[in-house]
Design a protein around this motif. Structure first.
Motif, PDB file in Angstrom:
ATOM      1  N   PRO A  48      71.696  71.475  -4.343  1.00  0.00           N
ATOM      2  CA  PRO A  48      70.802  70.503  -3.695  1.00  0.00           C
ATOM      3  C   PRO A  48      71.453  69.896  -2.452  1.00  0.00           C
ATOM      4  N   LEU A  49      70.654  69.620  -1.434  1.00  0.00           N
ATOM      5  CA  LEU A  49      71.189  69.029  -0.214  1.00  0.00           C
ATOM      6  C   LEU A  49      71.648  67.601  -0.475  1.00  0.00           C
ATOM      7  N   PRO A  50      72.716  67.172   0.175  1.00  0.00           N
ATOM      8  CA  PRO A  50      73.127  65.769   0.039  1.00  0.00           C
ATOM      9  C   PRO A  50      72.079  64.851   0.668  1.00  0.00           C
ATOM     10  N   ASP A  51      72.054  63.598   0.221  1.00  0.00           N
ATOM     11  CA  ASP A  51      71.105  62.634   0.770  1.00  0.00           C
ATOM     12  C   ASP A  51      71.418  62.278   2.210  1.00  0.00           C
ATOM     13  N   ARG A  52      72.667  62.462   2.602  1.00  0.00           N
ATOM     14  CA  ARG A  52      73.098  62.013   3.924  1.00  0.00           C
ATOM     15  C   ARG A  52      74.180  62.940   4.459  1.00  0.00           C
ATOM     16  N   VAL A  53      74.095  63.261   5.733  1.00  0.00           N
ATOM     17  CA  VAL A  53      75.122  64.023   6.443  1.00  0.00           C
ATOM     18  C   VAL A  53      75.329  63.362   7.800  1.00  0.00           C
ATOM     19  N   SER A  54      76.579  63.262   8.248  1.00  0.00           N
ATOM     20  CA  SER A  54      76.826  62.646   9.557  1.00  0.00           C
ATOM     21  C   SER A  54      78.062  63.238  10.226  1.00  0.00           C
ATOM     22  N   PHE A  55      77.898  63.599  11.502  1.00  0.00           N
ATOM     23  CA  PHE A  55      79.014  63.997  12.361  1.00  0.00           C
ATOM     24  C   PHE A  55      79.209  62.985  13.490  1.00  0.00           C
ATOM     25  N   GLU A  56      78.591  61.817  13.341  1.00  0.00           N
ATOM     26  CA  GLU A  56      78.629  60.816  14.414  1.00  0.00           C
ATOM     27  C   GLU A  56      80.059  60.408  14.761  1.00  0.00           C
ATOM     28  N   ALA A  57      80.923  60.347  13.761  1.00  0.00           N
ATOM     29  CA  ALA A  57      82.307  59.933  14.007  1.00  0.00           C
ATOM     30  C   ALA A  57      83.059  60.932  14.879  1.00  0.00           C
ATOM     31  N   LEU A  58      82.544  62.165  14.997  1.00  0.00           N
ATOM     32  CA  LEU A  58      83.214  63.194  15.800  1.00  0.00           C
ATOM     33  C   LEU A  58      82.637  63.297  17.211  1.00  0.00           C
ATOM     34  N   CYS A  59      81.664  62.432  17.541  1.00  0.00           N
ATOM     35  CA  CYS A  59      81.059  62.466  18.876  1.00  0.00           C
ATOM     36  C   CYS A  59      82.010  61.904  19.932  1.00  0.00           C
ATOM     37  N   PRO A  60      82.030  62.495  21.103  1.00  0.00           N
ATOM     38  CA  PRO A  60      82.743  61.865  22.214  1.00  0.00           C
ATOM     39  C   PRO A  60      81.957  60.645  22.682  1.00  0.00           C
ATOM     40  N   PRO A  61      82.521  59.808  23.537  1.00  0.00           N
ATOM     41  CA  PRO A  61      81.799  58.624  24.027  1.00  0.00           C
ATOM     42  C   PRO A  61      80.484  59.007  24.709  1.00  0.00           C
ATOM     43  N   VAL A  62      79.445  58.245  24.447  1.00  0.00           N
ATOM     44  CA  VAL A  62      78.140  58.502  25.060  1.00  0.00           C
ATOM     45  C   VAL A  62      78.248  58.367  26.579  1.00  0.00           C
ATOM     46  N   ARG A  63      77.638  59.316  27.273  1.00  0.00           N
ATOM     47  CA  ARG A  63      77.591  59.278  28.729  1.00  0.00           C
ATOM     48  C   ARG A  63      76.150  59.380  29.209  1.00  0.00           C
ATOM     49  N   GLU A  64      75.950  59.037  30.471  1.00  0.00           N
ATOM     50  CA  GLU A  64      74.615  59.053  31.066  1.00  0.00           C
ATOM     51  C   GLU A  64      74.515  60.182  32.078  1.00  0.00           C
ATOM     52  N   GLN A  65      73.491  61.024  31.931  1.00  0.00           N
ATOM     53  CA  GLN A  65      73.340  62.149  32.854  1.00  0.00           C
ATOM     54  C   GLN A  65      72.892  61.709  34.229  1.00  0.00           C
ATOM     55  N   GLY A  66      72.229  60.566  34.322  1.00  0.00           N
ATOM     56  CA  GLY A  66      71.809  60.062  35.625  1.00  0.00           C
ATOM     57  C   GLY A  66      70.720  60.912  36.248  1.00  0.00           C
ATOM     58  N   ALA A  67      70.714  60.975  37.549  1.00  0.00           N
ATOM     59  CA  ALA A  67      69.619  61.616  38.292  1.00  0.00           C
ATOM     60  C   ALA A  67      69.784  63.126  38.400  1.00  0.00           C
ATOM     61  N   TYR A  68      70.223  63.756  37.340  1.00  0.00           N
ATOM     62  CA  TYR A  68      70.376  65.202  37.288  1.00  0.00           C
ATOM     63  C   TYR A  68      69.706  65.712  36.012  1.00  0.00           C
ATOM     64  N   GLY A  69      69.152  66.917  36.081  1.00  0.00           N
ATOM     65  CA  GLY A  69      68.465  67.495  34.916  1.00  0.00           C
ATOM     66  C   GLY A  69      69.404  68.226  33.996  1.00  0.00           C
ATOM     67  N   THR A  70      70.447  67.560  33.539  1.00  0.00           N
ATOM     68  CA  THR A  70      71.561  68.216  32.857  1.00  0.00           C
ATOM     69  C   THR A  70      71.600  67.959  31.352  1.00  0.00           C
ATOM     70  N   CYS A  71      70.483  67.559  30.759  1.00  0.00           N
ATOM     71  CA  CYS A  71      70.501  67.235  29.333  1.00  0.00           C
ATOM     72  C   CYS A  71      70.962  68.406  28.472  1.00  0.00           C
ATOM     73  N   VAL A  72      70.643  69.636  28.870  1.00  0.00           N
ATOM     74  CA  VAL A  72      71.049  70.800  28.068  1.00  0.00           C
ATOM     75  C   VAL A  72      72.568  70.957  28.093  1.00  0.00           C
ATOM     76  N   GLY A  73      73.176  70.736  29.251  1.00  0.00           N
ATOM     77  CA  GLY A  73      74.633  70.788  29.342  1.00  0.00           C
ATOM     78  C   GLY A  73      75.297  69.744  28.468  1.00  0.00           C
ATOM     79  N   PHE A  74      74.688  68.558  28.404  1.00  0.00           N
ATOM     80  CA  PHE A  74      75.234  67.512  27.550  1.00  0.00           C
ATOM     81  C   PHE A  74      75.059  67.849  26.080  1.00  0.00           C
ATOM     82  N   ALA A  75      73.852  68.236  25.678  1.00  0.00           N
ATOM     83  CA  ALA A  75      73.583  68.499  24.263  1.00  0.00           C
ATOM     84  C   ALA A  75      74.448  69.645  23.736  1.00  0.00           C
ATOM     85  N   CYS A  76      74.551  70.729  24.525  1.00  0.00           N
ATOM     86  CA  CYS A  76      75.258  71.929  24.064  1.00  0.00           C
ATOM     87  C   CYS A  76      76.763  71.860  24.279  1.00  0.00           C
TER      88      CYS A  76
END
Length: 277
Positions: A48-76
């Motif tokens: 059975p799947l666990p009730d909760r899963v999180s990789f948030e602690a492994l995220c780098p600091p949040v950044r802002e893409q600004g006026a560029y269409g670069t969301c795919v580069g950030f997500a991937c």
């Protein structure tokens, strides 16, 4: 066509509350036919799947893409690839994870159209994942953001060290909402963050701790733009069941750059789902 789209996007921004305004441009190009060609294999989990899963602690600091269409580069690159590297190297401190973070600019430069001089046209998820597999990626420190129009040749040899083995799609565009939810949860429970490609209505820009689409928001609206996000977890006990996402709109967006999206809302507005294998 680009001028018309930018004009429409600016008009959309003017409709948002002042406190929530952002100059970030959604930059995912939709390509249902290309997505359908990506290999697919159902994820099989016997327990059975666990009730909760999180990789948030492994995220780098949040950044802002600004006026560029670069969301795919950030997500991937900046989020998913960094989380996988931190997990593999057993890095747990924010300082260590930040030092090994990967560049969103490198992937965008490798995947963008040759005439996208201002880096606002966006890119295909399929193209960026192919770059991750065939070319690789480079650390943020070696190709900082933004780097629109900069040559990558000086770091291309380094990128080969960080290629992924392969990637897969998690579902079909026309699959049921429940199948999308199940596959996203299984992938996360199986040990990996996920990148999704979704369409975002105006309400997404003003999301709080949890994004609640407006009653009139319709994922079939042909005027909605595509946006890429990295899923870093889920929790069956939050808001009736919700996925945790990290965005590239900066820390002023939602919950310091993170947000909960209810299972059903994620499935309704998501078209693509990718996992690295």
């Amino acid at each position: 066509m680009k001028t018309a789209w930018l004009t429409g996007y600016l008009l959309l921004l003017l409709t948002l509350p002042a406190a929530a305004q952002t100059d970030s441009i959604p930059g995912l190009l939709l390509d249902d036919a290309g997505y359908a060609q990506v290999p697919y294999q159902a994820i099989l989990i016997k327990t059975p799947l666990p009730d909760r899963v999180s990789f948030e602690a492994l995220c780098p600091p949040v950044r802002e893409q600004g006026a560029y269409g670069t969301c795919v580069g950030f997500a991937c690159g900046y989020y998913l690839r960094t989380i996988l590297e931190a997990k593999a190297r057993k890095k747990t401190t924010k300082a260590a994870i930040s030092r090994l973070a990967f560049s969103p600019s490198y992937l965008y430069e490798k995947a963008k159209a040759t005439n996208d001089y201002a880096c606002v046209e966006g890119v295909y998820l399929t193209k960026v994942f192919a770059v991750l597999r065939d070319v690789g990626s480079v650390p943020f420190s070696r190709f900082p953001y933004p780097a629109c129009g900069q040559q990558t040749s000086a770091v291309d040899q380094l990128a080969a060290r960080y290629r992924i083995r392969d990637y897969e799609r998690l579902f079909n565009v026309q699959d049921s909402d429940q199948k999308k939810i199940d596959q996203l949860k299984k992938a996360l429970a199986n040990g990996s963050p996920v990148v999704v490609g979704m369409v975002i209505p105006p309400s997404f820009y003003t999301a709080a701790n949890v994004w609640t689409p407006a009653p009139t928001d319709n994922p079939q609206n042909k005027h909605l733009r595509g946006h890429a996000l990295c899923l870093v977890g889920y929790d069956d006990n939050r808001f009736g069941g919700a996925f945790r996402v990290v965005n590239s709109f900066g820390k002023r967006w939602a919950d310091a750059g993170f947000c909960w999206i209810r299972y059903q809302d994620m499935a309704r507005f998501t078209r693509y789902g990718f996992v690295v294998n």
